[in-house]
Design a protein around this motif. Structure first.
Motif, PDB file in Angstrom:
ATOM      1  N   HIS A  19      69.237  33.656  70.226  1.00  0.00           N
ATOM      2  CA  HIS A  19      70.588  34.262  70.170  1.00  0.00           C
ATOM      3  C   HIS A  19      71.271  35.040  71.002  1.00  0.00           C
ATOM      4  O   HIS A  19      72.314  34.930  71.203  1.00  0.00           O
ATOM      5  CB  HIS A  19      70.635  35.287  68.561  1.00  0.00           C
ATOM      6  N   THR A  20      70.697  34.861  72.016  1.00  0.00           N
ATOM      7  CA  THR A  20      71.259  34.841  73.360  1.00  0.00           C
ATOM      8  C   THR A  20      71.777  34.130  73.846  1.00  0.00           C
ATOM      9  O   THR A  20      72.769  33.954  74.034  1.00  0.00           O
ATOM     10  CB  THR A  20      69.896  35.797  74.288  1.00  0.00           C
ATOM     11  N   TRP A  21      71.319  33.283  73.813  1.00  0.00           N
ATOM     12  CA  TRP A  21      71.778  31.360  74.261  1.00  0.00           C
ATOM     13  C   TRP A  21      73.675  31.374  72.977  1.00  0.00           C
ATOM     14  O   TRP A  21      74.274  31.399  73.583  1.00  0.00           O
ATOM     15  CB  TRP A  21      70.891  30.355  73.940  1.00  0.00           C
ATOM     16  N   GLU A  24      75.963  33.758  75.512  1.00  0.00           N
ATOM     17  CA  GLU A  24      76.026  33.462  76.555  1.00  0.00           C
ATOM     18  C   GLU A  24      76.783  31.751  76.455  1.00  0.00           C
ATOM     19  O   GLU A  24      78.045  32.098  77.332  1.00  0.00           O
ATOM     20  CB  GLU A  24      74.600  32.970  77.188  1.00  0.00           C
ATOM     21  N   VAL A  25      76.713  30.886  75.817  1.00  0.00           N
ATOM     22  CA  VAL A  25      77.460  29.771  75.372  1.00  0.00           C
ATOM     23  C   VAL A  25      78.784  29.961  75.047  1.00  0.00           C
ATOM     24  O   VAL A  25      79.601  29.291  75.340  1.00  0.00           O
ATOM     25  CB  VAL A  25      76.417  28.587  74.513  1.00  0.00           C
ATOM     26  N   ALA A  26      79.002  31.374  74.748  1.00  0.00           N
ATOM     27  CA  ALA A  26      80.457  31.588  74.288  1.00  0.00           C
ATOM     28  C   ALA A  26      81.065  31.565  75.340  1.00  0.00           C
ATOM     29  O   ALA A  26      82.106  31.602  75.467  1.00  0.00           O
ATOM     30  CB  ALA A  26      80.549  32.891  73.171  1.00  0.00           C
ATOM     31  N   PHE A  27      80.295  32.254  76.383  1.00  0.00           N
ATOM     32  CA  PHE A  27      81.552  32.259  77.857  1.00  0.00           C
ATOM     33  C   PHE A  27      81.360  31.722  78.736  1.00  0.00           C
ATOM     34  O   PHE A  27      81.914  31.417  79.819  1.00  0.00           O
ATOM     35  CB  PHE A  27      81.003  33.755  78.466  1.00  0.00           C
ATOM     36  N   ASP A  28      80.024  30.769  78.902  1.00  0.00           N
ATOM     37  CA  ASP A  28      79.322  30.308  79.972  1.00  0.00           C
ATOM     38  C   ASP A  28      79.008  28.456  79.301  1.00  0.00           C
ATOM     39  O   ASP A  28      78.161  28.132  78.588  1.00  0.00           O
ATOM     40  CB  ASP A  28      79.007  30.112  80.380  1.00  0.00           C
ATOM     41  N   HIS A  29      80.425  28.061  78.717  1.00  0.00           N
ATOM     42  CA  HIS A  29      79.992  25.774  78.043  1.00  0.00           C
ATOM     43  C   HIS A  29      78.752  25.584  78.480  1.00  0.00           C
ATOM     44  O   HIS A  29      77.936  25.023  77.363  1.00  0.00           O
ATOM     45  CB  HIS A  29      80.720  25.047  78.317  1.00  0.00           C
ATOM     46  N   GLU A  30      77.921  25.768  79.826  1.00  0.00           N
ATOM     47  CA  GLU A  30      76.924  25.453  80.038  1.00  0.00           C
ATOM     48  C   GLU A  30      75.352  26.175  79.989  1.00  0.00           C
ATOM     49  O   GLU A  30      75.033  26.104  81.187  1.00  0.00           O
ATOM     50  CB  GLU A  30      77.069  24.940  81.456  1.00  0.00           C
ATOM     51  N   ALA A  31      76.283  27.502  79.415  1.00  0.00           N
ATOM     52  CA  ALA A  31      74.566  28.349  79.643  1.00  0.00           C
ATOM     53  C   ALA A  31      73.377  27.909  79.551  1.00  0.00           C
ATOM     54  O   ALA A  31      73.319  26.872  77.579  1.00  0.00           O
ATOM     55  CB  ALA A  31      74.906  29.848  78.649  1.00  0.00           C
ATOM     56  N   PRO A  32      72.325  27.653  80.358  1.00  0.00           N
ATOM     57  CA  PRO A  32      71.547  27.204  79.112  1.00  0.00           C
ATOM     58  C   PRO A  32      69.843  28.076  78.772  1.00  0.00           C
ATOM     59  O   PRO A  32      70.856  29.603  78.232  1.00  0.00           O
ATOM     60  CB  PRO A  32      70.195  26.908  80.756  1.00  0.00           C
ATOM     61  N   LEU A  33      69.060  27.816  77.316  1.00  0.00           N
ATOM     62  CA  LEU A  33      68.020  28.599  77.285  1.00  0.00           C
ATOM     63  C   LEU A  33      67.962  29.754  78.056  1.00  0.00           C
ATOM     64  O   LEU A  33      67.095  28.736  79.466  1.00  0.00           O
ATOM     65  CB  LEU A  33      67.529  28.098  76.142  1.00  0.00           C
ATOM     66  N   LEU A  34      67.219  31.248  78.403  1.00  0.00           N
ATOM     67  CA  LEU A  34      66.711  31.462  78.814  1.00  0.00           C
ATOM     68  C   LEU A  34      65.667  31.280  79.203  1.00  0.00           C
ATOM     69  O   LEU A  34      64.346  30.953  78.659  1.00  0.00           O
ATOM     70  CB  LEU A  34      66.085  33.477  78.880  1.00  0.00           C
ATOM     71  N   LEU A 105      64.105  22.645  73.300  1.00  0.00           N
ATOM     72  CA  LEU A 105      63.884  23.923  72.427  1.00  0.00           C
ATOM     73  C   LEU A 105      65.265  24.435  71.403  1.00  0.00           C
ATOM     74  O   LEU A 105      65.628  24.583  69.892  1.00  0.00           O
ATOM     75  CB  LEU A 105      64.011  25.255  72.565  1.00  0.00           C
ATOM     76  N   ARG A 106      66.438  24.025  71.710  1.00  0.00           N
ATOM     77  CA  ARG A 106      67.950  24.154  71.316  1.00  0.00           C
ATOM     78  C   ARG A 106      68.347  23.313  70.188  1.00  0.00           C
ATOM     79  O   ARG A 106      68.508  23.152  69.294  1.00  0.00           O
ATOM     80  CB  ARG A 106      68.790  24.408  72.065  1.00  0.00           C
ATOM     81  N   LEU A 107      67.429  21.861  70.614  1.00  0.00           N
ATOM     82  CA  LEU A 107      67.772  20.088  69.309  1.00  0.00           C
ATOM     83  C   LEU A 107      67.012  20.986  68.941  1.00  0.00           C
ATOM     84  O   LEU A 107      67.589  21.056  67.522  1.00  0.00           O
ATOM     85  CB  LEU A 107      67.478  19.616  70.150  1.00  0.00           C
ATOM     86  N   THR A 108      66.108  21.121  68.431  1.00  0.00           N
ATOM     87  CA  THR A 108      64.879  21.779  67.689  1.00  0.00           C
ATOM     88  C   THR A 108      65.170  22.776  66.792  1.00  0.00           C
ATOM     89  O   THR A 108      64.974  23.031  65.204  1.00  0.00           O
ATOM     90  CB  THR A 108      63.031  22.141  67.975  1.00  0.00           C
ATOM     91  N   THR A 109      66.505  24.040  66.729  1.00  0.00           N
ATOM     92  CA  THR A 109      67.307  24.840  66.321  1.00  0.00           C
ATOM     93  C   THR A 109      68.928  24.447  65.890  1.00  0.00           C
ATOM     94  O   THR A 109      69.159  25.247  65.553  1.00  0.00           O
ATOM     95  CB  THR A 109      66.914  26.425  66.850  1.00  0.00           C
ATOM     96  N   GLY A 110      69.279  23.150  66.026  1.00  0.00           N
ATOM     97  CA  GLY A 110      70.234  22.522  65.636  1.00  0.00           C
ATOM     98  C   GLY A 110      71.427  23.427  66.912  1.00  0.00           C
ATOM     99  O   GLY A 110      72.391  23.102  67.004  1.00  0.00           O
ATOM    100  N   ARG A 111      70.958  23.412  68.027  1.00  0.00           N
ATOM    101  CA  ARG A 111      71.850  24.241  69.250  1.00  0.00           C
ATOM    102  C   ARG A 111      71.788  23.384  70.310  1.00  0.00           C
ATOM    103  O   ARG A 111      71.504  23.341  70.940  1.00  0.00           O
ATOM    104  CB  ARG A 111      71.602  25.703  70.072  1.00  0.00           C
ATOM    105  N   HIS A 112      72.631  21.666  69.773  1.00  0.00           N
ATOM    106  CA  HIS A 112      72.731  20.648  70.120  1.00  0.00           C
ATOM    107  C   HIS A 112      73.906  20.224  70.259  1.00  0.00           C
ATOM    108  O   HIS A 112      73.770  18.590  70.650  1.00  0.00           O
ATOM    109  CB  HIS A 112      71.499  19.573  69.407  1.00  0.00           C
ATOM    110  N   ALA A 113      74.552  20.520  70.389  1.00  0.00           N
ATOM    111  CA  ALA A 113      76.370  19.905  70.491  1.00  0.00           C
ATOM    112  C   ALA A 113      76.366  19.089  71.114  1.00  0.00           C
ATOM    113  O   ALA A 113      75.951  19.418  72.677  1.00  0.00           O
ATOM    114  CB  ALA A 113      77.146  21.126  70.096  1.00  0.00           C
TER     115      ALA A 113
END
Length: 140
Positions: A19-21, A24-34, A105-113
């Motif tokens: 949820h932090t990601w 963050e990705v709303a403001f930084d298109h390339e933000a990584p997971l913590l 990790l993002r892939l497995t939770t559907g955050r993989h556009a």
């Protein structure tokens, strides 16, 4: 089914990191997971993959994938068949996925556009694509 404190803490950490990601990705298109939590999350992801994914997304085509992550470095197998499970690194994989651990990790939770997929993600396979993996893990 009894759930211990470590399992509950792991689930809460997963929620917090993802949820932090999301913010963050709303403001930084390339933000990584913590990055500070990627190793911890990798080590506990296995039991949730069958819940998070859709084993039937590949039209009953079983596949074995060698997954190689960076930051932190890990090597393991992913089997998609009747269920989705983590395994040891397969001897004869159908595909080899190389990716940053945070993207896995993002892939497995559907955050993989595609717009949020780092350039270092690669999948070597004659029969499987990254889009196939996106269908296996569509998100909630």
């Amino acid at each position: 089914m009894a759930v211990d404190v470590a399992a509950v803490a792991g689930v809460r950490l997963t929620e917090f990191a993802h949820h932090t990601w999301d913010v963050e990705v709303a403001f930084d298109h390339e933000a990584p997971l913590l990055s500070a939590v990627s190793g911890l999350l990798l080590d506990q992801a296995g039991p949730f993959l069958d819940f998070l994914g859709r084993a039937d997304a590949l039209d009953a085509r079983p596949v074995r994938i060698a997954v190689r992550t960076t930051a932190p470095e890990r090597t393991f197998g992913l089997e998609v068949g009747d269920a989705i499970t983590l395994t040891d690194d397969p001897d004869r994989p159908d595909a080899v996925l190389n990716a940053p651990a945070e993207w896995w990790l993002r892939l497995t939770t559907g955050r993989h556009a595609p717009a949020h997929t780092p350039s270092e993600v690669s999948l070597a396979s004659a029969s499987l694509t990254v889009d196939d993996l996106r269908r296996v893990f569509p998100g909630f």
